[in-house]
Design an enzyme around this catalytic site. Structure first.
Site, mmCIF file in Angstrom:
data_model
loop_
_atom_site.group_PDB
_atom_site.id
_atom_site.type_symbol
_atom_site.label_atom_id
_atom_site.label_comp_id
_atom_site.label_asym_id
_atom_site.label_seq_id
_atom_site.Cartn_x
_atom_site.Cartn_y
_atom_site.Cartn_z
ATOM 1 N N ASP A 1 -15.870 28.487 46.551
ATOM 2 C CA ASP A 1 -15.689 29.170 45.267
ATOM 3 C C ASP A 1 -14.754 30.369 45.414
ATOM 4 O OD1 ASP A 1 -17.625 27.344 44.701
ATOM 5 O OD2 ASP A 1 -19.238 28.801 44.482
ATOM 6 N N GLY B 1 -24.306 31.675 34.920
ATOM 7 C CA GLY B 1 -25.395 30.755 35.268
ATOM 8 C C GLY B 1 -25.086 29.306 34.953
ATOM 9 N N TYR C 1 -30.733 24.729 47.762
ATOM 10 C CA TYR C 1 -29.406 24.843 48.384
ATOM 11 C C TYR C 1 -29.529 25.215 49.863
ATOM 12 C CZ TYR C 1 -24.524 26.214 49.061
ATOM 13 O OH TYR C 1 -23.231 26.303 49.517
ATOM 14 N N GLY D 1 -22.797 27.443 36.741
ATOM 15 C CA GLY D 1 -22.260 26.715 37.888
ATOM 16 C C GLY D 1 -20.740 26.733 37.942
HETATM 17 C C1 GLA Z 1 -21.951 26.373 45.486
HETATM 18 C C2 GLA Z 1 -21.513 27.164 46.715
HETATM 19 C C3 GLA Z 1 -20.299 26.520 47.375
HETATM 20 C C4 GLA Z 1 -20.502 25.032 47.600
HETATM 21 C C5 GLA Z 1 -21.055 24.348 46.357
HETATM 22 C C6 GLA Z 1 -21.419 22.910 46.613
HETATM 23 O O1 GLA Z 1 -20.986 26.451 44.491
HETATM 24 O O2 GLA Z 1 -21.213 28.495 46.374
HETATM 25 O O3 GLA Z 1 -19.976 27.187 48.560
HETATM 26 O O4 GLA Z 1 -21.339 24.811 48.718
HETATM 27 O O5 GLA Z 1 -22.191 25.019 45.841
HETATM 28 O O6 GLA Z 1 -20.292 22.187 46.900
#
Ligand code: GLA
Length: 321
Positions: A155, A107, A203, A109
């Site tokens: 990611d 959690g 988001y 990020g």
């Molecule tokens: C999250 C999402 C990614 C990207 C970032 C912002 O980590 O999983 O795909 O969009 O936010 O850059």
């Protein structure tokens, strides 16, 4: 005889290039030393049983899985999502019984969910290795199903393909990758500021907004800042301004690193933060204050919130004394 197996997948931090991946833009994440590990035995049945050092309840999944989004406990949805996608891709995973442990703070990020997905995919494809790009796309689909968040590819692809000591320059349009060494004159630090979850955050709204912008100006990857004057809606104009300028900052940042211009590299990171905060509105007062505090520390060349936003971590570039 069961076969003992171990798979590892690291967390990631994004140096620059946020909220660009889902419009086919440029990103520059890097893998971290923190990682998720799965150890256990491949079994001859079609059952996955996992316990986690960080979760009170284990996950038991009978393959094939009908609907990964309904699995309980919830952390099992990421596991189920990957196994479900593998099944759809024609890879019928064997059974597995094991344990998950992680040093990626959950959690925070730093992509603990993507690390879990890639670790599961590595276990499940042990006898049929898969190219990192295919694995990343499969795990991205698993994330969509498991969390309901329409995330981009950054990611999963960074975690699947990244190399220690290097940033991963990803062109999210054609998924090409370049490994950019982090010079020894600088160091990257990551500080956890506030918990966040992208599920239920804005988001998905940002994905919708950028799609709306692209209906007006075409792909943001090809659009220029000048072309934005045709967008009547002021908020959508700012969203587009962030994405177009952020793609350019990624290129400028890599160029600055290559010519050893650390001051410029740091400046671009900080500029990226304020673009996310003011134009893209994915920051908040806590994250803005944390960036300002980080920038006052000795040796800090630049700082920004990293990743999806609405909390999480601040990443900073520092000079090595
Ligand atoms: C999250 C999402 C990614 C990207 C970032 C912002 O980590 O999983 O795909 O969009 O936010 O850059």
């Amino acid at each position: 005889m069961p076969e003992k197996f171990r798979a590892i997948a690291p967390g990631r931090v994004n140096l620059i290039g946020d909220h660009t991946d889902y419009t086919g833009g440029l990103v520059l994440p890097m893998v971290l030393e923190v990682a998720t590990t799965i150890t256990g035995d491949v079994t001859d049945d079609r059952v996955w049983h996992l316990v986690s050092d960080d979760e009170p309840l284990p996950v038991t999944l009978h393959l094939p899985i009908d609907d990964p989004a309904r699995i309980e406990p919830r952390w099992g949805r990421y596991v189920a999502g990957v196994l479900h996608e593998l099944e759809r891709a024609g890879v019928a995973p064997r059974g597995f019984s094991g344990r998950v442990s992680t040093t990626v703070p959950i959690g925070s990020g730093l992509s603990s969910s993507a690390a879990l997905e890639i670790a599961v995919a590595r276990v499940a494809t042990v006898d049929r290795p898969m190219p990192p790009t295919d694995m990343a796309q499969l795990c991205q689909r698993a994330e969509h199903v498991a969390s309901g968040v329409p995330c981009g590819i950054m990611d999963q692809l960074c975690i699947a393909a990244g190399q220690p000591g290097h940033a991963t320059l990803i062109d999210c349009r054609d998924l090409s990758i370049e490994h950019v060494p982090i010079p020894s004159a600088v160091t990257v630090s990551v500080e956890f500021i506030a918990p966040r979850t992208l599920a239920g955050s804005e988001y998905a709204d940002r994905v919708t907004e950028t799609t709306a912008v692209e209906r007006i100006v075409g792909p943001l990857r090809d659009a220029s800042l000048e072309s934005l004057s045709v967008i009547a809606d002021e908020k959508l104009r700012r969203r587009a301004h962030h994405v177009i300028s952020e793609n350019q900052r990624v290129l400028d940042f890599v160029a600055a690193l290559r010519r050893a211009d650390w001051t410029e590299a740091g400046r671009l990171m900080t500029e990226s933060h304020w673009s996310l905060s003011r134009d893209f509105e994915t920051s908040n007062a806590t994250m803005d204050a944390a960036v300002e505090r980080t920038l006052r520390a000795p040796g800090v060349l630049g700082a920004r919130m990293t990743g999806g936003g609405f909390g999480g971590c601040v990443v900073a570039l520092r000079s090595v004394e």
